[in-house]
Design a protein around this motif. Structure first.
Motif, PDB file in Angstrom:
ATOM      1  N   MET A   1      44.543  43.657 -67.515  1.00 57.88           N
ATOM      2  CA  MET A   1      43.694  43.379 -66.349  1.00 57.88           C
ATOM      3  C   MET A   1      42.485  43.991 -67.041  1.00 57.88           C
ATOM      4  SD  MET A   1      44.447  45.097 -62.908  1.00 57.88           S
ATOM      5  CE  MET A   1      44.035  46.736 -62.783  1.00 57.88           C
ATOM      6  N   ALA A   2      41.406  43.176 -66.695  1.00 64.40           N
ATOM      7  CA  ALA A   2      40.258  43.572 -67.179  1.00 64.40           C
ATOM      8  C   ALA A   2      39.391  44.116 -65.718  1.00 64.40           C
ATOM      9  CB  ALA A   2      39.363  42.422 -67.606  1.00 64.40           C
ATOM     10  N   SER A   3      38.696  45.057 -66.014  1.00 63.68           N
ATOM     11  CA  SER A   3      37.985  45.765 -64.556  1.00 63.68           C
ATOM     12  C   SER A   3      36.605  46.561 -65.385  1.00 63.68           C
ATOM     13  CB  SER A   3      38.817  46.954 -64.194  1.00 63.68           C
ATOM     14  OG  SER A   3      38.891  48.111 -64.863  1.00 63.68           O
ATOM     15  N   ARG A   4      35.791  46.430 -64.621  1.00 62.27           N
ATOM     16  CA  ARG A   4      34.478  46.878 -64.781  1.00 62.27           C
ATOM     17  C   ARG A   4      34.221  48.126 -64.507  1.00 62.27           C
ATOM     18  NH1 ARG A   4      29.495  42.926 -64.389  1.00 62.27           N
ATOM     19  NH2 ARG A   4      29.285  42.933 -66.586  1.00 62.27           N
ATOM     20  N   SER A   5      33.834  49.118 -65.502  1.00 64.45           N
ATOM     21  CA  SER A   5      33.711  50.504 -65.031  1.00 64.45           C
ATOM     22  C   SER A   5      32.455  50.657 -64.797  1.00 64.45           C
ATOM     23  CB  SER A   5      34.177  51.388 -66.482  1.00 64.45           C
ATOM     24  OG  SER A   5      35.417  51.172 -67.076  1.00 64.45           O
ATOM     25  N   ILE A   6      32.224  51.737 -63.798  1.00 64.10           N
ATOM     26  CA  ILE A   6      30.896  52.158 -63.483  1.00 64.10           C
ATOM     27  C   ILE A   6      30.600  53.397 -64.372  1.00 64.10           C
ATOM     28  CG2 ILE A   6      29.718  53.094 -61.573  1.00 64.10           C
ATOM     29  CD1 ILE A   6      31.181  51.221 -60.003  1.00 64.10           C
ATOM     30  N   HIS A   7      29.376  53.411 -64.721  1.00 65.33           N
ATOM     31  CA  HIS A   7      29.074  54.798 -65.633  1.00 65.33           C
ATOM     32  C   HIS A   7      28.174  55.416 -64.896  1.00 65.33           C
ATOM     33  CE1 HIS A   7      31.216  52.634 -68.730  1.00 65.33           C
ATOM     34  NE2 HIS A   7      30.430  51.456 -68.671  1.00 65.33           N
ATOM     35  N   ARG A   8      28.355  56.153 -63.840  1.00 70.64           N
ATOM     36  CA  ARG A   8      27.480  56.756 -62.932  1.00 70.64           C
ATOM     37  C   ARG A   8      27.488  58.174 -63.235  1.00 70.64           C
ATOM     38  NH1 ARG A   8      29.394  55.844 -56.740  1.00 70.64           N
ATOM     39  NH2 ARG A   8      28.377  53.870 -57.211  1.00 70.64           N
ATOM     40  N   ILE A   9      26.220  58.812 -62.952  1.00 71.08           N
ATOM     41  CA  ILE A   9      25.720  60.130 -63.127  1.00 71.08           C
ATOM     42  C   ILE A   9      25.370  60.444 -61.843  1.00 71.08           C
ATOM     43  CG2 ILE A   9      25.237  60.050 -65.565  1.00 71.08           C
ATOM     44  CD1 ILE A   9      22.553  59.936 -64.982  1.00 71.08           C
ATOM     45  N   PHE A  10      25.451  61.765 -61.698  1.00 74.15           N
ATOM     46  CA  PHE A  10      24.861  62.373 -60.592  1.00 74.15           C
ATOM     47  C   PHE A  10      23.456  62.994 -60.925  1.00 74.15           C
ATOM     48  CE2 PHE A  10      23.903  66.539 -58.426  1.00 74.15           C
ATOM     49  CZ  PHE A  10      24.028  66.343 -57.023  1.00 74.15           C
ATOM     50  N   VAL A  11      22.570  62.941 -60.072  1.00 66.97           N
ATOM     51  CA  VAL A  11      21.136  63.731 -60.666  1.00 66.97           C
ATOM     52  C   VAL A  11      20.801  64.444 -59.383  1.00 66.97           C
ATOM     53  CG1 VAL A  11      18.891  63.348 -61.372  1.00 66.97           C
ATOM     54  CG2 VAL A  11      20.700  61.527 -61.703  1.00 66.97           C
ATOM     55  N   GLY A  12      20.570  65.843 -59.537  1.00 63.66           N
ATOM     56  CA  GLY A  12      20.292  66.753 -58.636  1.00 63.66           C
ATOM     57  C   GLY A  12      19.034  67.653 -58.915  1.00 63.66           C
ATOM     58  N   ASN A  13      18.568  68.225 -57.850  1.00 60.50           N
ATOM     59  CA  ASN A  13      17.264  69.076 -58.067  1.00 60.50           C
ATOM     60  C   ASN A  13      16.068  67.928 -58.162  1.00 60.50           C
ATOM     61  OD1 ASN A  13      15.809  71.594 -57.715  1.00 60.50           O
ATOM     62  ND2 ASN A  13      15.537  71.539 -59.913  1.00 60.50           N
ATOM     63  N   LEU A  14      16.145  66.719 -57.573  1.00 59.42           N
ATOM     64  CA  LEU A  14      15.120  65.861 -57.766  1.00 59.42           C
ATOM     65  C   LEU A  14      13.851  66.361 -56.771  1.00 59.42           C
ATOM     66  CD1 LEU A  14      16.728  62.423 -57.183  1.00 59.42           C
ATOM     67  CD2 LEU A  14      15.797  63.308 -59.247  1.00 59.42           C
ATOM     68  N   PRO A  15      12.640  66.075 -57.241  1.00 60.62           N
ATOM     69  CA  PRO A  15      11.529  66.481 -56.394  1.00 60.62           C
ATOM     70  C   PRO A  15      11.662  65.314 -55.209  1.00 60.62           C
ATOM     71  CG  PRO A  15      10.752  66.105 -58.763  1.00 60.62           C
ATOM     72  CD  PRO A  15      12.443  65.897 -58.609  1.00 60.62           C
ATOM     73  N   TRP A  16      10.897  65.896 -54.020  1.00 60.87           N
ATOM     74  CA  TRP A  16      10.840  64.883 -52.826  1.00 60.87           C
ATOM     75  C   TRP A  16      10.303  63.579 -53.167  1.00 60.87           C
ATOM     76  CZ3 TRP A  16       6.828  64.025 -49.964  1.00 60.87           C
ATOM     77  CH2 TRP A  16       5.618  64.563 -50.426  1.00 60.87           C
ATOM     78  N   THR A  17       9.085  63.720 -54.019  1.00 61.52           N
ATOM     79  CA  THR A  17       8.439  62.675 -54.537  1.00 61.52           C
ATOM     80  C   THR A  17       8.927  61.366 -55.230  1.00 61.52           C
ATOM     81  OG1 THR A  17       7.552  64.004 -56.466  1.00 61.52           O
ATOM     82  CG2 THR A  17       6.176  63.951 -54.028  1.00 61.52           C
ATOM     83  N   VAL A  18      10.196  61.723 -55.755  1.00 58.92           N
ATOM     84  CA  VAL A  18      10.818  60.523 -56.501  1.00 58.92           C
ATOM     85  C   VAL A  18      11.746  59.672 -55.504  1.00 58.92           C
ATOM     86  CG1 VAL A  18      12.719  60.408 -58.094  1.00 58.92           C
ATOM     87  CG2 VAL A  18      11.090  62.436 -58.576  1.00 58.92           C
ATOM     88  N   SER A  19      11.323  58.294 -55.920  1.00 64.93           N
ATOM     89  CA  SER A  19      12.205  57.371 -55.332  1.00 64.93           C
ATOM     90  C   SER A  19      13.006  56.536 -56.411  1.00 64.93           C
ATOM     91  CB  SER A  19      10.907  56.360 -54.949  1.00 64.93           C
ATOM     92  OG  SER A  19      10.390  55.517 -56.257  1.00 64.93           O
ATOM     93  N   ARG A  20      13.677  55.674 -56.030  1.00 66.54           N
ATOM     94  CA  ARG A  20      14.663  54.863 -56.646  1.00 66.54           C
ATOM     95  C   ARG A  20      13.919  54.356 -57.933  1.00 66.54           C
ATOM     96  NH1 ARG A  20      17.012  50.234 -53.242  1.00 66.54           N
ATOM     97  NH2 ARG A  20      15.029  49.380 -53.509  1.00 66.54           N
ATOM     98  N   ARG A  21      12.753  53.835 -57.983  1.00 67.04           N
ATOM     99  CA  ARG A  21      11.887  53.374 -58.872  1.00 67.04           C
ATOM    100  C   ARG A  21      11.849  54.306 -59.872  1.00 67.04           C
ATOM    101  NH1 ARG A  21       6.631  52.993 -60.178  1.00 67.04           N
ATOM    102  NH2 ARG A  21       6.077  53.858 -58.182  1.00 67.04           N
ATOM    103  N   GLU A  22      11.317  55.381 -59.661  1.00 66.50           N
ATOM    104  CA  GLU A  22      10.836  56.647 -60.773  1.00 66.50           C
ATOM    105  C   GLU A  22      12.214  56.776 -61.370  1.00 66.50           C
ATOM    106  OE1 GLU A  22       7.352  56.546 -58.125  1.00 66.50           O
ATOM    107  OE2 GLU A  22       9.396  57.005 -57.733  1.00 66.50           O
ATOM    108  N   LEU A  23      13.489  57.142 -60.575  1.00 67.48           N
ATOM    109  CA  LEU A  23      14.708  57.285 -60.992  1.00 67.48           C
ATOM    110  C   LEU A  23      15.078  56.526 -62.041  1.00 67.48           C
ATOM    111  CD1 LEU A  23      16.499  59.784 -60.792  1.00 67.48           C
ATOM    112  CD2 LEU A  23      17.619  58.482 -59.007  1.00 67.48           C
TER     113      LEU A  23
END
Length: 85
Positions: free
Chosen positions: A1-23
């Motif tokens: 059974m083939a499944s796609r893994s999600i390679h996810r990281i948590f990112v904390g202490n982001l400045p309030w000015t950071v958007s999805r694009r900058e991340l």
């Protein structure tokens, strides 16, 4: 059974000015970023200071989590794995 893994990281202490694009732009140096998400307070519309980045491949995930000292927009951000990819 083939499944796609999600390679996810948590990112904390982001400045309030950071958007999805900058991340996404910042973490692209480690590998192809499938998606990036900054979590916002629904009441105020302000960033809650954390988010998630999903890498398309395990290599990007490993590179990002192994590097010490991530700095984004002048702030030291915290990067933690969210799974055992």
């Amino acid at each position: 059974m083939a499944s796609r893994s999600i390679h996810r990281i948590f990112v904390g202490n982001l400045p309030w000015t950071v958007s999805r694009r900058e991340l996404k732009e910042y973490f692209s140096q480690f590998g192809y970023v499938a998606s990036a998400l900054v979590i916002f307070n629904k009441d105020t519309g302000m960033s809650r200071g954390y988010g998630f980045v999903n890498f398309a491949k395990r290599e990007g995930y490993i590179s990002a989590t192994k590097q010490d000292g991530h700095v984004l927009e002048g702030s030291v951000i915290r990067v933690q794995p969210t799974n055992n990819s």
